[in-house]
Design an enzyme around this catalytic site. Sequence first.
Site, PDB file in Angstrom:
ATOM      1  N   ASP A 170      -2.576   6.423  -3.281  1.00  0.00           N
ATOM      2  CA  ASP A 170      -1.369   5.810  -2.744  1.00  0.00           C
ATOM      3  C   ASP A 170      -0.929   4.688  -3.673  1.00  0.00           C
ATOM      4  O   ASP A 170      -1.480   4.509  -4.760  1.00  0.00           O
ATOM      5  CB  ASP A 170      -1.573   5.330  -1.305  1.00  0.00           C
ATOM      6  N   ASP A 191      -1.228   1.530  -3.974  1.00  0.00           N
ATOM      7  CA  ASP A 191      -2.148   0.515  -4.496  1.00  0.00           C
ATOM      8  C   ASP A 191      -3.540   1.085  -4.754  1.00  0.00           C
ATOM      9  O   ASP A 191      -4.471   0.345  -5.057  1.00  0.00           O
ATOM     10  CB  ASP A 191      -2.221  -0.698  -3.567  1.00  0.00           C
ATOM     11  N   ASP A 201      -5.932   2.316  -2.996  1.00  0.00           N
ATOM     12  CA  ASP A 201      -7.119   2.050  -2.177  1.00  0.00           C
ATOM     13  C   ASP A 201      -7.442   3.229  -1.266  1.00  0.00           C
ATOM     14  O   ASP A 201      -8.423   3.196  -0.527  1.00  0.00           O
ATOM     15  CB  ASP A 201      -6.972   0.759  -1.363  1.00  0.00           C
ATOM     16  N   SER A 211       0.817  -1.213   0.000  1.00  0.00           N
ATOM     17  CA  SER A 211       0.000   0.000   0.000  1.00  0.00           C
ATOM     18  C   SER A 211       0.852   1.265   0.000  1.00  0.00           C
ATOM     19  O   SER A 211       1.578   1.527  -0.947  1.00  0.00           O
ATOM     20  CB  SER A 211      -0.961  -0.043   1.195  1.00  0.00           C
TER      21      SER A 211
END
Length: 450
Positions: free
Chosen positions: A245, A247, A249, A101
């Site tokens: 960010d 990833d 999410d 992440s």
Amino acid sequence: MSRKYFGTDGVRGKVGDFPITPDFAMKLGWAAGTVLASTGTKEVLIGKDTRISGYMLESAMEAGFSAAGVNVALIGPMPTPAVAYLASTFRADAGVVISASHNPFYDNGIKFFSNSGTKLNDAQELEIEALLEKALNQNAMQCVASEKLGKVRRIDDAAGRYIEFCKGTFPNHLSLAGLKIVVDSAHGAAYHIAPNVYRELGAEVISINDKPNGVNINDHCGATHLDSLQTAVMVHEADLGIALDGDADRVMFVDHNGHVVDGDEILFILAQAAHSKGEMTGGVVGTLMSNLGLELALKQMDIPFVRAKVGDRYVVEQLKHTGWQLGGEGSGHILSLQHASTGDGIVASLQVLKAVLESQKSLSEIKAGMTKLPQVLINVRLATADADSILATTSVQQAVIKAEEFLGDQGRVLLRKSGTEPLIRVMVESTDNVMTQTQAEYIADAVRAA
């Protein structure tokens, strides 16, 4: 029974150090594959972000799943929420995301989604961990018969499918034409997706931090480092900026003045927009870290607000428990269950853009109904991972009690360990800036000395 390897967001750590090793990844793939193969279609999807270590871990997990007799579909660099969505549409048993992440490139992680696009529940994770323990400690990993080994294939149109899904959450009668938007993809998984979503909906897009090289993901960019986005918004005289960010999410905004709009303010904007149209069903789920200003602003609209434990999986659980649809975290994890099964930065951003267009106001104007209370968050990095014993020390507990007595009903204190890093987070919130900072530093000093 507590989970040993799965933290608040799957398994995560420094690459090369246990458990983020090829051997562990292979055995995790085998254990998960063995559990999943007992009930479903015997196929999983694997997506990853742009970290260089993703190739290594992807190959290791492929081998583990294949050994368990599970077929693997590879979709390459792809946002975490895209994996959740595609796992459902491809009727796979599960989706696997290889990502850490918002963490630096030298970290990585592995997490799973069910075929309904939600995180695996605790019971499933415990079952996987039990098999994993046997594979790690008793060399219990065994291949299925040769004719039953899993196969591996690549899916080439995954990005296009996800782009269309994102666009489908935005009303057909609205267009982003006339909006100039700066998009910061954090050199991460959405670098080839997010700019195209906004462009195809009509926006003029200036794309920054969209050239991943395996080691620059989240490096002074994206949702956790907004300086470059703030600068770009001002230089290009954009209407707003959107930061994802690594990833994708989570999402953060910057308004046309260069001011940050965080996850708490995004929740307020979305709730306010729904309330103004008479479409707000139920309330909003925040977390223990949510700014008190959000709670007070929602109260003004008679919108209920509850706090879940920190972590988007717990926000989802609370949403399901209450039957509500909107929740999230100040860090930018936004859950809008009528649109997506998990936190989706791009989808959440489109709902904010919808609110901006329908209000015929600027982002700066529509967030003005919420006043954030001063909140100080200090991350105390630990030399060891034993956060629980530090939190249990008398000196730390006494520091918290004294701070709470000092603040009275004008503030609150929260002390918690990170689920993803060797940190203890000290959060203090009150009506006064100086008082907030002083009490946060007082508690942080006690944690460091413990």
